[in-house]
Design an enzyme around this catalytic site. Structure first.
Site, PDB file in Angstrom:
ATOM      1  N   CYS A   1       0.828  -1.205   0.000  1.00 33.69           N
ATOM      2  CA  CYS A   1       0.000   0.000   0.000  1.00 33.69           C
ATOM      3  C   CYS A   1       0.868   1.263   0.000  1.00 33.69           C
ATOM      4  CB  CYS A   1      -0.874   0.040   1.242  1.00 33.69           C
ATOM      5  SG  CYS A   1      -2.189  -1.178   1.281  1.00 33.69           S
TER       6      CYS A   1
ATOM      7  N   GLU B   1       0.608   3.877   1.855  1.00 27.73           N
ATOM      8  CA  GLU B   1       0.936   4.344   3.207  1.00 27.73           C
ATOM      9  C   GLU B   1       2.180   3.646   3.735  1.00 27.73           C
ATOM     10  OE1 GLU B   1      -1.928   3.285   1.994  1.00 27.73           O
ATOM     11  OE2 GLU B   1      -3.652   4.023   3.111  1.00 27.73           O
TER      12      GLU B   1
HETATM   13  N1  THU Z   1      -4.331   0.394  -1.304  1.00 32.74           N
HETATM   14  C1  THU Z   1      -3.473   1.301  -0.750  1.00 32.74           C
HETATM   15  O1  THU Z   1      -2.454   1.669  -1.356  1.00 32.74           O
HETATM   16  N2  THU Z   1      -3.763   1.777   0.488  1.00 32.74           N
HETATM   17  C2  THU Z   1      -4.860   1.415   1.226  1.00 32.74           C
HETATM   18  O2  THU Z   1      -4.961   1.782   2.389  1.00 32.74           O
HETATM   19  C3  THU Z   1      -5.902   0.610   0.602  1.00 32.74           C
HETATM   20  C4  THU Z   1      -5.510  -0.105  -0.639  1.00 32.74           C
HETATM   21  C5  THU Z   1      -4.026  -0.133  -2.643  1.00 32.74           C
HETATM   22  C6  THU Z   1      -3.616  -1.580  -2.657  1.00 32.74           C
HETATM   23  C7  THU Z   1      -3.994  -1.980  -4.067  1.00 32.74           C
HETATM   24  O3  THU Z   1      -2.905  -1.685  -4.924  1.00 32.74           O
HETATM   25  C8  THU Z   1      -5.152  -1.073  -4.428  1.00 32.74           C
HETATM   26  O4  THU Z   1      -5.138  -0.023  -3.482  1.00 32.74           O
HETATM   27  C9  THU Z   1      -6.507  -1.747  -4.380  1.00 32.74           C
HETATM   28  O5  THU Z   1      -6.695  -2.431  -3.197  1.00 32.74           O
END
Ligand code: THU
Length: 127
Positions: A53, A55
C-alpha cells in the site's frame, strides 16, 4: 508544514502507482517529528498478496532515513473520495505515531478531513 502541501504531494506521487491489476492508484505523504516528508505510492504484483500500500511505502521510506515518529499522513486516490487507510496500514501508522499521535488527512471533495489514529483504530495492538 501545511497539511494542504502534504495532500498535494500525496496527489502527485499517486501518479507513480504501479497498478496493472486493480487500476486503483493511491498516494501518501508522511510528515515526521523532525519536519521531514516522505512520499509513497502503491505497487502491485502478479502474486496479488505481495501488493504494498501507498501508506506503508511512505512509512518505509521514513524509517529507512532514520525517522521513526510520524505526526501526520495525507492519503489520496483520484478514484475515491475519502480514501481511508486499510486495516493493516492503520496498525502500521499506530506503531509509528509520534508522542502526540498522528493526524490522518483525507480529501473530502475540496476539503481536508483530519482523523486521529484513535478514531480509525481504537485499541491498536501494542507489545
Ligand atoms: N491500497 C493502498 O495503497 N492503500 C490502502 O490503504 C488501501 C488499498 C491499494 C492496494 C492496491 O494496490 C489497491 O489499493 C486496491 O486495493
Amino acid at each position: 508544514m501545511e497539511y494542504k502541501l502534504l495532500m498535494e504531494k500525496a496527489e502527485e506521487v499517486a501518479k507513480n502507482a504501479y497498478i496493472p491489476y486493480s487500476k486503483f492508484p493511491v498516494g501518501a505523504c508522511v510528515l515526521t517529528e523532525n519536519n521531514k516528508i516522505y512520499t509513497g505510492c502503491n505497487f502491485e504484483n502478479s502474486s496479488f498478496g505481495l501488493t504494498i500500500c501507498a501508506e506503508r511505502n511512505a512509512v518505509g521510506s521514513a524509517i529507512a532515513d532514520g525517522e521513526k515518529k510520524i505526526k501526520a499522513i495525507a492519503i489520496f486516490s483520484p478514484k475515491m473520495n475519502l480514501c481511508y487507510p486499510c486495516g493493516a496500514c492503520r496498525q502500521v501508522l499506530y506503531e509509528f505515531q509520534s508522542d502526540n499521535g498522528i493526524d490522518i488527512i483525507l480529501k473530502d471533495n475540496d476539503e481536508l478531513k483530519i482523523f486521529t489514529i484513535e478514531e480509525l483504530l481504537p485499541g491498536g495492538f501494542n507489545l
